[in-house]
Write an enzyme that holds these catalytic residues in place. Structure first.
Site, PDB file in Angstrom:
ATOM      1  N   ASP A  18      33.589  37.485  51.220  1.00 59.83           N
ATOM      2  CA  ASP A  18      32.991  36.427  51.446  1.00 59.83           C
ATOM      3  C   ASP A  18      31.990  36.958  52.637  1.00 59.83           C
ATOM      4  O   ASP A  18      32.275  37.367  53.348  1.00 59.83           O
ATOM      5  CB  ASP A  18      33.760  35.120  52.066  1.00 59.83           C
ATOM      6  CG  ASP A  18      32.815  34.134  52.583  1.00 59.83           C
ATOM      7  OD1 ASP A  18      32.518  33.394  51.830  1.00 59.83           O
ATOM      8  OD2 ASP A  18      32.807  33.789  53.992  1.00 59.83           O
ATOM      9  N   GLU A  23      29.908  39.677  48.599  1.00 65.16           N
ATOM     10  CA  GLU A  23      29.152  38.500  48.629  1.00 65.16           C
ATOM     11  C   GLU A  23      27.768  38.700  49.564  1.00 65.16           C
ATOM     12  O   GLU A  23      28.073  38.540  50.762  1.00 65.16           O
ATOM     13  CB  GLU A  23      29.507  37.126  48.698  1.00 65.16           C
ATOM     14  CG  GLU A  23      28.604  35.829  48.435  1.00 65.16           C
ATOM     15  CD  GLU A  23      28.728  34.785  49.485  1.00 65.16           C
ATOM     16  OE1 GLU A  23      28.258  33.582  49.149  1.00 65.16           O
ATOM     17  OE2 GLU A  23      29.542  35.195  50.587  1.00 65.16           O
TER      18      GLU A  23
END
Ligand SMILES: *[C@@H]1O[C@H](CO)[C@@H](O)[C@H](O)[C@H]1NC(C)=O
Ligand SMILES: *[C@@H]1O[C@H](CO)[C@@H](O)[C@H](O)[C@H]1NC(C)=O
Ligand SMILES: [Ca+2]
Ligand SMILES: [Ca+2]
Length: 577
Positions: A223, A296
């Protein structure tokens, strides 16, 4: 010879055995993203959970999906719905127990579906033991976070250390009286950034990776990676420097007010990704199964490609390719879409795989960002372009953004706008509404009187059950595409594309005499195009699959030199020779 789908599917297998190089499991599969809170609620509390996922794995198998990545399931006070983790080694109660997790892995193994978890390295939670200990002055944990002195102005008022802004708006610094300092949070106040300049944090987070890999997960989606490191303040006299103004906003509370040169894309971040890859590889060496890392970052192609590795050290196998989210939408021309699709393929290292992502839990759904008519066309692009496909749950049935009122809005990104009129432009709730299984109450997601987010309107007709029973639906198209992409031509074949005009994009995949053309019309204007533009595309073309509203049927034969394309139509053709 009349080619049937069956013969199309069987014939290339022979070729594959003879000629194709081996691909690893992750190179040819589809990664299906599950947002656990919204997928399936097994106990009627209105919140999706692990047992719900376990009971739905057969559905993934039917889709033809070989792997799923789950948004966070770890202990969390839920200020950012699980992206604020208070215990990286445990499961959030409302999602289940560690036993439930073990059962999920066991069932997934049985079905040969890989489970990938979300690794949220940038920050922890303000309600974690680590942070609580830090506030008590426990030195080890104090050093887990990023602290800085405030600045006293001429009126004697204490202000944040500098102008840094949180992604979710307003100062990225929060004062804590307990220690008389500000802590840094790139996201919500409840998400204190971890201090990656502390080797103990680095080791702790590697242990988090090891813990879950030991439990049988096949990798991690990482993330918010661009935010991992902040600039080394020792290079600036021991004080974090202000970031320069971007000129893109007049409001100092907006994230877009600044150019984030000191808080994103720092060189040290790439090194950390390569270090994590070494941890993954420790495991792969032991049992031969490659563990996959997806990163990401909504960055420029130059920056994105660094996540792959630096030529000497390996990094992520899948730095997410977000062009279909960040570069184009329903207003884009076919030329702009071609340009976007070519971007990752152009910049990626020649020996690495591309990947295609059209939706996720942070962005409006394909049916809403493009249009409901283009759902099949976008799925054809995602599933049939060279590389790895990623599908956000619900995109296979063309789910649309749900309407979530200001009162029902729970996403901090929406709430922090403090704007009951325009909140919806920032809120991520619309793409997180419950998965639509059936026409039952709450779309078959839950039996609760109230679900954590409302179910989107129209679920009575837009759901898995209806689409399973239909002769043709987004779901049936998706399954055909998922099967098709297993063929050698889509796994190994070359790719070329052309915008025939501002509305129609076509691309060809070819390999060992197999030759396919995919046509997508992004507008509601009909055309007749000459597919002989492509080398070796002549004579008869057979329709393999077409979008839901297309009048073309599987098995229809077209002539390459005049192919009629209806408005918003998308189809896959095979050159019959
Ligand atoms: C943690 O941060 C959230 C805001 O994200 C806040 O509402 C909450 O009160 C904080 N908890 C503690 C214990 O400070
Ligand atoms: C076209 O077909 C011929 C004969 O099968 C083949 O040798 C050639 O490589 C093909 N060219 C392309 C670009 O597909
Ligand atoms: Ca539940
Ligand atoms: Ca950080």
């Amino acid at each position: 010879m009349r080619l049937t789908l069956r013969s199309l599917l069987l014939f290339p297998l022979v070729v594959l055995l003879v000629q194709a190089h081996e691909q690893e499991w992750w190179e040819s599969t589809i990664f299906y993203q599950i947002y656990p809170r919204s997928f399936k609620d097994s106990d009627g509390d209105g919140i999706g959970d692990l047992n719900g996922i376990t009971s739905s794995l057969e559905y993934l198998k039917e889709l033809g999906v070989g792997a799923t990545w789950l948004s966070p399931i770890f202990k969390s006070p839920m200020y950012d719905f699980g992206y604020d983790i208070s215990d990286f080694y445990d499961i959030q109660d409302e999602y289940g127990t560690m036993d439930d997790f073990d059962r999920l892995i066991a069932k997934a193994n049985e079905l040969d579906i890989k489970i990938v978890l979300d690794f949220v390295p940038n920050h922890g939670s303000n309600e974690s033991v680590w942070f609580e200990e830090a506030l008590k002055g426990h030195e080890k944990y104090y050093d887990y976070f990023v602290w800085e002195d405030g600045v006293v102005d001429e009126n004697g008022k204490l202000n944040p250390p500098n102008n840094w802004v949180s992604v979710f708006r307003k100062s990225a610094w929060e004062y804590r009286e307990e220690v008389g300092k500000y802590y840094f949070h790139q996201f919500v106040i409840g998400q204190p950034d971890l201090n990656y300049r502390n080797p103990e944090v680095v080791e702790e987070m590697k242990n988090v990776i090891r813990f879950w890999l030991n439990k049988g997960v096949a990798g991690f989606r990482v993330d918010a990676i661009a935010h991992l490191f902040e600039v080394d303040k020792e290079l600036y006299g021991g004080k974090y420097p202000d970031e320069p103004l971007s000129g893109n906003s007049d409001n100092p509370d907006d994230y877009s007010y600044l150019n984030h040169i000191y808080t994103t894309d720092q060189q040290e971040t790439f090194d950390m990704v390569y270090q994590w890859r070494e941890v993954f590889d420790e495991f792969s060496k032991k049992d031969g199964l490659t563990r996959v890392m997806m990163t990401e970052a909504y960055s420029s192609p130059h920056v994105t490609m660094k996540y792959f590795g630096d030529g000497e050290r390996e990094g992520a196998q899948m730095p997410f390719n977000f062009v279909l989210i960040s570069d184009v939408n329903g207003q884009s021309s076919a030329q702009e879409i071609k340009y976007a699709l070519d971007k990752f393929l152009t910049f990626k290292p020649i020996d690495k795989q591309a990947n295609w992502v059209a939706g996720n839990h942070d962005n409006n759904r394909v049916a809403s960002r493009f249009s409901p008519e283009l759902v099949d066309g976008i799925n054809m692009i995602v599933l049939l372009l060279p590389g790895i496909a990623v599908t956000y749950m619900g995109e296979e049935i063309g789910m649309v953004d749900g309407y979530v009122s200001w009162e029902d809005t729970v996403d901090p990104s929406g709430c922090n706008t403090d704007d009951p009129i325009n909140y919806w432009t920032a809120s991520r709730d619309p793409e997180r509404t419950p998965f639509q299984w059936s026409a039952d109450v709450n779309a078959g997601f839950s039996t609760a009187p109230k679900t954590w987010l409302p179910v989107a309107d129209g679920y009575e007709t837009l759901n898995v059950e209806v689409q399973k029973q239909a002769a043709k639906s987004h779901l049936t198209v998706y399954k055909t595409l998922a099967a098709l992409r297993k063929e050698a031509v889509f796994r190994h074949g070359r790719y070329e594309s052309v915008a025939f005009n501002s509305d129609v994009l076509a691309f060809r995949r070819w390999y060992n005499g197999e030759n396919y053309v995919v046509v997508v019309n992004f507008r509601n204007n009909p055309y007749t195009i000459n597919l002989e533009y492509f080398e070796n595309v002549t004579g008869h073309l057979e329709v393999v699959e077409s979008s839901v509203l297309s009048p073309k049927k599987t098995g229809d034969v077209l002539h390459a030199d005049h192919v009629h394309v209806e408005g918003n139509e998308a189809f896959v053709l095979k050159v019959a020779n």
